[in-house]
Design a protein around this motif. Structure first.
Motif, mmCIF file in Angstrom:
data_model
loop_
_atom_site.group_PDB
_atom_site.id
_atom_site.type_symbol
_atom_site.label_atom_id
_atom_site.label_comp_id
_atom_site.label_asym_id
_atom_site.label_seq_id
_atom_site.Cartn_x
_atom_site.Cartn_y
_atom_site.Cartn_z
ATOM 1 N N VAL A 22 -1.111 -4.663 0.047
ATOM 2 C CA VAL A 22 -0.927 -3.635 1.077
ATOM 3 C C VAL A 22 -0.360 -2.371 0.437
ATOM 4 C CG1 VAL A 22 0.372 -3.014 3.156
ATOM 5 C CG2 VAL A 22 -0.630 -5.306 2.942
ATOM 6 N N GLN A 23 0.655 -2.550 -0.410
ATOM 7 C CA GLN A 23 1.307 -1.390 -1.045
ATOM 8 C C GLN A 23 0.313 -0.601 -1.890
ATOM 9 O OE1 GLN A 23 2.388 -1.074 -4.565
ATOM 10 N NE2 GLN A 23 3.346 0.916 -4.136
ATOM 11 N N ARG A 24 -0.560 -1.317 -2.610
ATOM 12 C CA ARG A 24 -1.522 -0.635 -3.487
ATOM 13 C C ARG A 24 -2.590 0.104 -2.692
ATOM 14 N NH1 ARG A 24 -1.031 -5.306 -6.875
ATOM 15 N NH2 ARG A 24 -2.874 -6.188 -5.886
ATOM 16 N N ALA A 25 -2.837 -0.375 -1.454
ATOM 17 C CA ALA A 25 -3.867 0.278 -0.637
ATOM 18 C C ALA A 25 -3.354 1.581 -0.019
ATOM 19 C CB ALA A 25 -4.326 -0.672 0.468
ATOM 20 N N LEU A 26 -2.034 1.720 0.096
ATOM 21 C CA LEU A 26 -1.478 2.857 0.837
ATOM 22 C C LEU A 26 -1.868 4.229 0.272
ATOM 23 C CD1 LEU A 26 2.038 1.419 1.751
ATOM 24 C CD2 LEU A 26 0.066 1.732 3.251
ATOM 25 N N PRO A 27 -1.721 4.454 -1.043
ATOM 26 C CA PRO A 27 -2.083 5.777 -1.568
ATOM 27 C C PRO A 27 -3.555 6.120 -1.335
ATOM 28 C CG PRO A 27 -0.958 4.453 -3.243
ATOM 29 C CD PRO A 27 -1.169 3.569 -2.071
ATOM 30 N N ARG A 28 -4.424 5.109 -1.422
ATOM 31 C CA ARG A 28 -5.856 5.347 -1.187
ATOM 32 C C ARG A 28 -6.100 5.852 0.226
ATOM 33 N NH1 ARG A 28 -6.673 0.374 -3.742
ATOM 34 N NH2 ARG A 28 -7.345 -0.691 -1.844
ATOM 35 N N LEU A 29 -5.212 5.458 1.147
ATOM 36 C CA LEU A 29 -5.367 5.864 2.545
ATOM 37 C C LEU A 29 -4.568 7.120 2.853
ATOM 38 C CD1 LEU A 29 -5.020 2.279 4.058
ATOM 39 C CD2 LEU A 29 -7.135 3.567 3.720
ATOM 40 N N GLY A 30 -3.957 7.702 1.823
ATOM 41 C CA GLY A 30 -3.221 8.942 2.014
ATOM 42 C C GLY A 30 -1.764 8.759 2.416
ATOM 43 N N PHE A 31 -1.260 7.526 2.357
ATOM 44 C CA PHE A 31 0.151 7.290 2.669
ATOM 45 C C PHE A 31 0.938 7.179 1.372
ATOM 46 C CE2 PHE A 31 -2.269 5.358 6.185
ATOM 47 C CZ PHE A 31 -1.791 6.122 7.240
ATOM 48 N N ASP A 32 1.637 8.249 1.012
ATOM 49 C CA ASP A 32 2.346 8.266 -0.257
ATOM 50 C C ASP A 32 3.822 7.934 -0.073
ATOM 51 O OD1 ASP A 32 0.134 8.990 -1.844
ATOM 52 O OD2 ASP A 32 0.278 11.037 -1.041
ATOM 53 N N GLY A 33 4.460 7.620 -1.172
ATOM 54 C CA GLY A 33 5.914 7.500 -1.165
ATOM 55 C C GLY A 33 6.437 6.125 -0.809
ATOM 56 N N ILE A 34 5.560 5.114 -0.737
ATOM 57 C CA ILE A 34 6.040 3.748 -0.455
ATOM 58 C C ILE A 34 6.017 2.966 -1.770
ATOM 59 C CG2 ILE A 34 5.685 1.639 0.886
ATOM 60 C CD1 ILE A 34 6.300 4.111 2.611
ATOM 61 N N SER A 35 7.205 2.587 -2.240
ATOM 62 C CA SER A 35 7.267 1.967 -3.560
ATOM 63 C C SER A 35 7.098 0.458 -3.506
ATOM 64 C CB SER A 35 8.599 2.314 -4.237
ATOM 65 O OG SER A 35 9.660 1.792 -3.464
ATOM 66 N N ASP A 36 7.321 -0.175 -2.357
ATOM 67 C CA ASP A 36 7.203 -1.633 -2.283
ATOM 68 C C ASP A 36 6.947 -2.057 -0.845
ATOM 69 O OD1 ASP A 36 7.179 -4.242 -3.262
ATOM 70 O OD2 ASP A 36 9.324 -4.532 -2.896
ATOM 71 N N VAL A 37 6.157 -3.115 -0.674
ATOM 72 C CA VAL A 37 5.919 -3.687 0.652
ATOM 73 C C VAL A 37 6.122 -5.188 0.560
ATOM 74 C CG1 VAL A 37 4.203 -4.118 2.468
ATOM 75 C CG2 VAL A 37 4.246 -1.904 1.313
ATOM 76 N N ARG A 38 6.880 -5.751 1.480
ATOM 77 C CA ARG A 38 7.004 -7.200 1.604
ATOM 78 C C ARG A 38 6.511 -7.577 2.991
ATOM 79 N NH1 ARG A 38 8.314 -10.042 -2.794
ATOM 80 N NH2 ARG A 38 9.689 -11.490 -1.709
ATOM 81 N N GLN A 39 5.687 -8.632 3.066
ATOM 82 C CA GLN A 39 5.113 -9.023 4.341
ATOM 83 C C GLN A 39 5.814 -10.284 4.840
ATOM 84 O OE1 GLN A 39 0.760 -9.043 4.381
ATOM 85 N NE2 GLN A 39 0.823 -10.928 5.561
ATOM 86 N N GLY A 40 6.134 -10.301 6.145
ATOM 87 C CA GLY A 40 6.812 -11.477 6.697
ATOM 88 C C GLY A 40 6.259 -11.878 8.040
ATOM 89 N N LYS A 41 7.015 -12.723 8.747
ATOM 90 C CA LYS A 41 6.587 -13.211 10.058
ATOM 91 C C LYS A 41 7.673 -12.931 11.082
ATOM 92 C CE LYS A 41 4.279 -17.189 8.044
ATOM 93 N NZ LYS A 41 4.622 -18.531 7.587
ATOM 94 N N ARG A 42 7.265 -12.643 12.313
ATOM 95 C CA ARG A 42 8.213 -12.409 13.394
ATOM 96 C C ARG A 42 7.875 -13.362 14.534
ATOM 97 N NH1 ARG A 42 10.818 -7.754 16.190
ATOM 98 N NH2 ARG A 42 10.356 -7.945 18.411
ATOM 99 N N PHE A 43 8.860 -14.124 14.978
ATOM 100 C CA PHE A 43 8.692 -15.039 16.108
ATOM 101 C C PHE A 43 9.495 -14.508 17.280
ATOM 102 C CE2 PHE A 43 8.204 -17.426 12.222
ATOM 103 C CZ PHE A 43 7.110 -18.242 12.455
ATOM 104 N N GLU A 44 8.856 -14.359 18.454
ATOM 105 C CA GLU A 44 9.563 -13.915 19.662
ATOM 106 C C GLU A 44 9.710 -15.121 20.584
ATOM 107 O OE1 GLU A 44 7.210 -10.682 21.144
ATOM 108 O OE2 GLU A 44 7.975 -9.301 19.616
ATOM 109 N N LEU A 45 10.928 -15.545 20.803
ATOM 110 C CA LEU A 45 11.196 -16.736 21.613
ATOM 111 C C LEU A 45 11.728 -16.314 22.971
ATOM 112 C CD1 LEU A 45 13.164 -18.745 18.874
ATOM 113 C CD2 LEU A 45 10.693 -18.709 19.241
ATOM 114 N N GLU A 46 11.066 -16.728 24.051
ATOM 115 C CA GLU A 46 11.580 -16.487 25.405
ATOM 116 C C GLU A 46 12.462 -17.690 25.752
ATOM 117 O OE1 GLU A 46 11.056 -13.646 26.728
ATOM 118 O OE2 GLU A 46 9.453 -12.994 25.364
ATOM 119 N N VAL A 47 13.725 -17.454 25.945
ATOM 120 C CA VAL A 47 14.685 -18.544 26.113
ATOM 121 C C VAL A 47 14.979 -18.760 27.596
ATOM 122 C CG1 VAL A 47 16.981 -19.396 25.506
ATOM 123 C CG2 VAL A 47 15.703 -17.971 23.896
#
Lengths: 81, 243
Positions: A22-47
């Motif tokens: 993802v990080q390497r694709a950013l400059p190609r798409l014109g989004f500069d200045g991002i030195s690192d991207v980490r991808q994670g997961k988000r769980f939304e729990l309705e309690v």
């Protein structure tokens, strides 16, 4: 009803090739200045019922034993609204 | 008496039929086991085959771990029953913590499908007794979540205790992240697995997991014509007969 969010991220020392791609694709798409991207997961729990200490303790247990694999991942539990 | 080897089917398992066939080719009785049954039907050993159980949802093997059949298998494995986890089955074994470490997305982000050269590092397990230490074999590999990872101290412990059972072999297997890539002719580390680890065992040697697929290499008629996978199944039979 309250919402509890569990964020799961790969531990910092674990290589994340998806985030790197993802990080390497950013400059190609014109989004500069991002030195690192980490991808994670988000769980939304309705309690159901109150989000008290006991409920949060159960959710932490759920995150630790199931939602995250603590060999490779860290997690954070947040109460929303 | 013929040995009985159970083969588990989870929703999304793909290689259960090939595994049953491999068990029969080796001379044992293949006993299909269903993920919802706690009962292991008096089998002497269990194979967890490859595939995409529960669609690999959450993490590969993470949901299968909580199936009724696994409760009994975990109990029996701890009591010494031979258990082999192949590919997705290896992922299930790490999720159950019967084996240490975890599997991650391949470092090259490719689904790698090729014949893979491996070095058998130890014949001192229930599933490798018919090989010799250091023997090189070639069996199919097919996965995208095959990058073995564990903490440095766990890796050191595995090496010291002789529990690294298989390593990716051949030129290019230098442990470098990036590996040899998916098209490098079956040599070297295909996915960035730490220390070129392709398979490991528990301390007792009865539980073994590996990413490549021995069950697809048991008959000369199909695949590359090699039958290097057969030794896994004949090894466990010898062990069961001797017991």
């Amino acid at each position: 009803m309250a919402r509890v969010v569990v964020d799961v991220m790969l531990k910092p020392e674990i290589l994340d090739p998806q985030g790197q791609a993802v990080q390497r694709a950013l400059p190609r798409l014109g989004f500069d200045g991002i030195s690192d991207v980490r991808q994670g997961k988000r769980f939304e729990l309705e309690v159901e019922g109150p989000v008290d200490d006991a409920a949060l303790a159960r959710i932490r247990e759920m995150a630790e034993t199931f939602l995250a694999n603590t060999v490779i991942e860290d997690f954070a539990v947040k109460v929303e609204s | 008496m013929t040995a009985r080897v159970g083969v588990v089917t989870f929703p999304g398992t793909l290689d259960d039929r090939d595994t049953q066939r491999a068990v029969r080719v080796a001379g044992a009785e293949a006993v299909p086991l269903w993920h919802r049954d706690k009962d292991l039907k008096q089998v002497d050993a269990v194979v967890l085959p490859g595939g995409f159980s529960y669609g690999d949802y959450l993490r590969a093997g993470a949901i299968s771990r909580f199936s009724p059949v696994m409760e009994t298998i975990i109990e029996q494995a701890k009591a010494g029953m031979p258990v082999l986890g192949i590919c997705n089955g290896f992922q299930v074994l790490t999720e159950t913590h019967l084996l240490p470490g975890a599997m991650l997305r391949n470092d090259n982000l490719h689904f790698v499908c090729r014949d893979q050269k491996l070095r058998v590092e130890t014949s001192a397990t229930a599933w490798t007794a018919d090989f010799t230490d250091g023997q090189e074999i070639s069996i199919p590999l097919k996965n995208i979540d095959g990058r073995y990872t564990a903490a440095e101290r766990v890796l050191d412990e595995l090496e010291a205790e002789g529990r690294v059972v298989f390593r990716y072999a051949g030129p290019g297997a230098d442990g470098r992240a990036g590996g040899a890539g998916p098209t490098a002719g079956g040599y070297g580390n295909p996915n960035g697995s730490l220390r070129d680890i392709a398979g490991i065992s528990n301390a007792a040697g009865n539980v073994v997991g590996l990413m490549p697929h021995p069950e697809h290499a048991v008959e000369p008629l199909i695949g590359t014509g090699r039958t290097d996978g057969l030794g896994f199944f004949t090894s466990v039979l010898k062990k069961l007969v001797a017991a």
